[in-house]
Motif scaffolding. Sequence first.
Motif, PDB file in Angstrom:
ATOM      1  N   ALA A 208      40.395  52.886  45.241  1.00  0.00           N
ATOM      2  CA  ALA A 208      39.712  51.921  46.112  1.00  0.00           C
ATOM      3  C   ALA A 208      40.067  50.484  45.726  1.00  0.00           C
ATOM      4  CB  ALA A 208      38.200  52.139  46.039  1.00  0.00           C
ATOM      5  N   GLY A 209      40.093  50.205  44.427  1.00  0.00           N
ATOM      6  CA  GLY A 209      40.444  48.858  43.981  1.00  0.00           C
ATOM      7  C   GLY A 209      41.868  48.488  44.352  1.00  0.00           C
ATOM      8  N   GLY A 210      42.799  49.415  44.120  1.00  0.00           N
ATOM      9  CA  GLY A 210      44.189  49.151  44.466  1.00  0.00           C
ATOM     10  C   GLY A 210      44.389  49.012  45.962  1.00  0.00           C
ATOM     11  N   GLU A 224      46.887  32.241  48.667  1.00  0.00           N
ATOM     12  CA  GLU A 224      47.834  32.445  47.572  1.00  0.00           C
ATOM     13  C   GLU A 224      47.273  32.011  46.224  1.00  0.00           C
ATOM     14  OE1 GLU A 224      50.840  33.846  47.273  1.00  0.00           O
ATOM     15  OE2 GLU A 224      50.721  34.549  49.339  1.00  0.00           O
ATOM     16  N   TYR A 225      46.609  30.837  46.198  1.00  0.00           N
ATOM     17  CA  TYR A 225      46.171  30.310  44.915  1.00  0.00           C
ATOM     18  C   TYR A 225      45.015  31.110  44.311  1.00  0.00           C
ATOM     19  CZ  TYR A 225      42.049  28.135  47.112  1.00  0.00           C
ATOM     20  OH  TYR A 225      40.861  27.909  47.766  1.00  0.00           O
ATOM     21  N   MET A 226      44.403  32.023  45.113  1.00  0.00           N
ATOM     22  CA  MET A 226      43.286  32.813  44.598  1.00  0.00           C
ATOM     23  C   MET A 226      43.647  34.274  44.347  1.00  0.00           C
ATOM     24  SD  MET A 226      39.805  31.520  46.503  1.00  0.00           S
ATOM     25  CE  MET A 226      38.888  32.669  45.458  1.00  0.00           C
ATOM     26  N   LYS A 227      44.897  34.650  44.591  1.00  0.00           N
ATOM     27  CA  LYS A 227      45.254  36.065  44.479  1.00  0.00           C
ATOM     28  C   LYS A 227      45.119  36.581  43.044  1.00  0.00           C
ATOM     29  CE  LYS A 227      48.127  36.631  48.552  1.00  0.00           C
ATOM     30  NZ  LYS A 227      49.454  36.942  49.125  1.00  0.00           N
ATOM     31  N   VAL A 228      45.621  35.832  42.085  1.00  0.00           N
ATOM     32  CA  VAL A 228      45.514  36.275  40.695  1.00  0.00           C
ATOM     33  C   VAL A 228      44.066  36.292  40.218  1.00  0.00           C
ATOM     34  CG1 VAL A 228      46.107  35.700  38.314  1.00  0.00           C
ATOM     35  CG2 VAL A 228      47.868  35.663  40.083  1.00  0.00           C
ATOM     36  N   PRO A 229      43.243  35.245  40.497  1.00  0.00           N
ATOM     37  CA  PRO A 229      41.826  35.325  40.108  1.00  0.00           C
ATOM     38  C   PRO A 229      41.089  36.481  40.758  1.00  0.00           C
ATOM     39  CG  PRO A 229      42.428  33.046  40.576  1.00  0.00           C
ATOM     40  CD  PRO A 229      43.583  33.896  40.985  1.00  0.00           C
ATOM     41  N   VAL A 230      41.346  36.724  42.055  1.00  0.00           N
ATOM     42  CA  VAL A 230      40.686  37.837  42.747  1.00  0.00           C
ATOM     43  C   VAL A 230      41.114  39.160  42.115  1.00  0.00           C
ATOM     44  CG1 VAL A 230      40.597  39.116  44.914  1.00  0.00           C
ATOM     45  CG2 VAL A 230      40.319  36.632  44.919  1.00  0.00           C
ATOM     46  N   LEU A 231      42.393  39.300  41.825  1.00  0.00           N
ATOM     47  CA  LEU A 231      42.883  40.516  41.178  1.00  0.00           C
ATOM     48  C   LEU A 231      42.198  40.736  39.838  1.00  0.00           C
ATOM     49  CD1 LEU A 231      44.969  42.856  40.994  1.00  0.00           C
ATOM     50  CD2 LEU A 231      46.512  41.229  39.906  1.00  0.00           C
ATOM     51  N   PHE A 232      42.048  39.671  39.076  1.00  0.00           N
ATOM     52  CA  PHE A 232      41.432  39.776  37.761  1.00  0.00           C
ATOM     53  C   PHE A 232      39.972  40.199  37.877  1.00  0.00           C
ATOM     54  CE2 PHE A 232      39.449  37.866  33.949  1.00  0.00           C
ATOM     55  CZ  PHE A 232      40.207  38.486  32.983  1.00  0.00           C
ATOM     56  N   VAL A 233      39.242  39.633  38.834  1.00  0.00           N
ATOM     57  CA  VAL A 233      37.821  39.968  39.012  1.00  0.00           C
ATOM     58  C   VAL A 233      37.659  41.410  39.478  1.00  0.00           C
ATOM     59  CG1 VAL A 233      35.761  39.465  40.383  1.00  0.00           C
ATOM     60  CG2 VAL A 233      37.093  37.590  39.412  1.00  0.00           C
ATOM     61  N   VAL A 234      38.503  41.836  40.426  1.00  0.00           N
ATOM     62  CA  VAL A 234      38.437  43.225  40.901  1.00  0.00           C
ATOM     63  C   VAL A 234      38.760  44.184  39.765  1.00  0.00           C
ATOM     64  CG1 VAL A 234      39.476  44.906  42.471  1.00  0.00           C
ATOM     65  CG2 VAL A 234      38.961  42.603  43.276  1.00  0.00           C
ATOM     66  N   LEU A 235      39.745  43.841  38.952  1.00  0.00           N
ATOM     67  CA  LEU A 235      40.107  44.671  37.801  1.00  0.00           C
ATOM     68  C   LEU A 235      38.919  44.856  36.863  1.00  0.00           C
ATOM     69  CD1 LEU A 235      42.116  45.980  35.775  1.00  0.00           C
ATOM     70  CD2 LEU A 235      42.716  43.671  35.035  1.00  0.00           C
ATOM     71  N   LEU A 236      38.250  43.762  36.509  1.00  0.00           N
ATOM     72  CA  LEU A 236      37.084  43.856  35.625  1.00  0.00           C
ATOM     73  C   LEU A 236      35.950  44.637  36.281  1.00  0.00           C
ATOM     74  CD1 LEU A 236      36.928  40.245  34.099  1.00  0.00           C
ATOM     75  CD2 LEU A 236      37.864  42.322  33.082  1.00  0.00           C
ATOM     76  N   SER A 237      35.751  44.459  37.582  1.00  0.00           N
ATOM     77  CA  SER A 237      34.671  45.172  38.280  1.00  0.00           C
ATOM     78  C   SER A 237      34.921  46.675  38.298  1.00  0.00           C
ATOM     79  CB  SER A 237      34.547  44.638  39.717  1.00  0.00           C
ATOM     80  OG  SER A 237      34.258  43.253  39.723  1.00  0.00           O
ATOM     81  N   VAL A 238      36.173  47.064  38.594  1.00  0.00           N
ATOM     82  CA  VAL A 238      36.516  48.493  38.598  1.00  0.00           C
ATOM     83  C   VAL A 238      36.318  49.088  37.212  1.00  0.00           C
ATOM     84  CG1 VAL A 238      38.449  50.102  38.810  1.00  0.00           C
ATOM     85  CG2 VAL A 238      38.086  48.357  40.558  1.00  0.00           C
ATOM     86  N   PHE A 239      36.732  48.363  36.200  1.00  0.00           N
ATOM     87  CA  PHE A 239      36.573  48.844  34.825  1.00  0.00           C
ATOM     88  C   PHE A 239      35.103  49.012  34.466  1.00  0.00           C
ATOM     89  CE2 PHE A 239      35.851  47.618  30.342  1.00  0.00           C
ATOM     90  CZ  PHE A 239      36.483  48.686  29.716  1.00  0.00           C
ATOM     91  N   ALA A 240      34.285  48.013  34.777  1.00  0.00           N
ATOM     92  CA  ALA A 240      32.866  48.061  34.412  1.00  0.00           C
ATOM     93  C   ALA A 240      32.120  49.148  35.171  1.00  0.00           C
ATOM     94  CB  ALA A 240      32.220  46.694  34.671  1.00  0.00           C
ATOM     95  N   LEU A 241      32.380  49.270  36.475  1.00  0.00           N
ATOM     96  CA  LEU A 241      31.682  50.274  37.280  1.00  0.00           C
ATOM     97  C   LEU A 241      32.022  51.687  36.805  1.00  0.00           C
ATOM     98  CD1 LEU A 241      32.031  48.759  40.872  1.00  0.00           C
ATOM     99  CD2 LEU A 241      29.934  48.998  39.529  1.00  0.00           C
ATOM    100  N   SER A 242      33.295  51.943  36.582  1.00  0.00           N
ATOM    101  CA  SER A 242      33.700  53.275  36.131  1.00  0.00           C
ATOM    102  C   SER A 242      33.137  53.571  34.746  1.00  0.00           C
ATOM    103  CB  SER A 242      35.224  53.382  36.130  1.00  0.00           C
ATOM    104  OG  SER A 242      35.637  54.663  35.715  1.00  0.00           O
TER     105      SER A 242
END
Length: 605
Positions: A208-210, A224-242
């Motif tokens: 789902a995250g990917g 464009e300027y928010m893609k890396v921050p958004v990716l980082f936040v989604v990554l942490l959220s997926v990690f924490a939820l799982s």
Amino acid sequence: MAAAETAGLAPVMAFALVGALGVGSQWLAWRLRMPSIVLMLLAGLLFGPVLGILDPAGQFGDMLGPMIAIAVAIILFEGGLTLNFHTLRDAATGVKRLVVLGAPLGWFASALTLHYVAGLSWAASAVFGGIMIVTGPTVIAPLLRQAKLQKRPAALLQWEAIVNDPVGALAAVLAFQVVIVLETASSAGAAAQDLTIGISVATLLGIAGGWGIARAFRLAYVPEYMKVPVLFVVLLSVFALSDSVLHESGLLAVTIMGIWVANARLPSYTELRRFKEHATVLLVSGVFILLAASMSWTALGSLDVTALLFVLAVILIARPLPVLAALSFSDVPWRERLLVAFTGPRGVVLVAVAGLFGERLVEIGIADADRIAPLAFALVAATVVLHGFTLTPMARLLGLTASSTTGVIILGGSRWSVALAEALQKMGLQVIIADPNHAHLRGARDAGIDTFFGDILSKAAEERINLVAFEKLICATDNDAYNTLVATDLAPEFGRDNVFQVKRVREASSRHALPATLGGRVIGGGKTYFEANALISQGWEFRVTGLSEEFTLDQWREKHPEAIIIAELGKGGTLRLLETGMDPKKTEDVELLSLMPAKPKRRES
């Protein structure tokens, strides 16, 4: 707080010291041309158990565990980003065998070695054995560049490291999930239920995250300027939820998320790759310093004869046998099989994941899991040092080196390029000329120079040109825009100091001036493509001149005032291309490559 006072460093200062030691070690290793992991190991041990300046447990307290866990999660996500199934389908049969057959066999052999040689329990052996599949892409790359292997054995080692990085982490995560559920569940049924739910949730969250990231980026829902921050936040959220569903299942989720994003064919993948590269350098060095500094004298004292036997068993048995079995009955020659079988340096990912899982196993009652971290350090240090010194001579002994000298790629098949390539070959260097125009390569072929017809940025170039064997790039076509594009795109691959191009025709115009971030360094005395080739037409030629105490650089300049210095070659075969206006570093015991007017012919008497 008492521990922090004892160590003498506040948490913020300790955090800064960890960063300085990690990045500083990697920079120093780059300067000394040696594996960075060795220096990071020494730095962590020196400032940790030896001097007592760093005490991660005391200075960071309860935050140490979450810090390392998040860092490892990002490292594993980066590993997933490298696993592109399209690239894997195009890979050689040997690479597929090393992954499909070699990884499971390596896991099994490593677990047996850990249990019967190192004396670990089956639970600790299964988890650590999965991690040992990883051979360390960050360690393999500099070794391959140093050894200058032929294309196929280099590809086998490189792709095995890249693909097995997430595969090994995934194997360790799955083994850890089985162990932790079996140890904490009240019954076998409850264990199977918890494991099924945890893995299912981790898989779904990772997918789902990917999928969400890929869809949002592709449909321009994120600027464009928010893609890396958004990716980082989604990554942490997926990690924490799982992780909230099943402990440590977040590592599985982020690995799957990385694999999904890698295969989504996003147009912004370059930016994501830069993010993962920068994050990996910082986090890998930080985690390694923290884990090394956390080592106690008791843990280091456990590295006895048993640990030595374990390392020898891995190098001589657990690594070679699975590789030879996986590559048996394949089209890979036996020399390449031997080289791959006895080359398996482990890297930072192994230490980071092993240290994290070792602590988690101890927490759930696997007492001997506290030996995982020391054994991981011993294995990494031994394999990196061993292969760092033996890969090159072994490759030479087996006849698998592409070249023992510096390689230069010249883009453009003009008369200037051909003359330069001939001069470099006379200096004993490996040269190849590439050009997208087949007719432009006629002169290079007539001169017996290796050529590549096609776009240097194409997939065909990646398959046919062994970039590992080349250290320098000179862009010298008649298209300034193409020269700038290639120099900019390949600068991260070669290093910006090793990428050059001829002067652009309109470079002096303010309307056409480019920022310093684009293009390569100017070579050839500030001559454009047309001016450089005009000199060749006028009879100028490339010459190699040796400098010594008897014939100095000043004397040479007095004799050849019009000459344009192109490069210098040191005693050890080290080539240094000179940017326009630069002078040689050494003025003795070097060979100068210069462009100068032809010698006047003597008149016959």
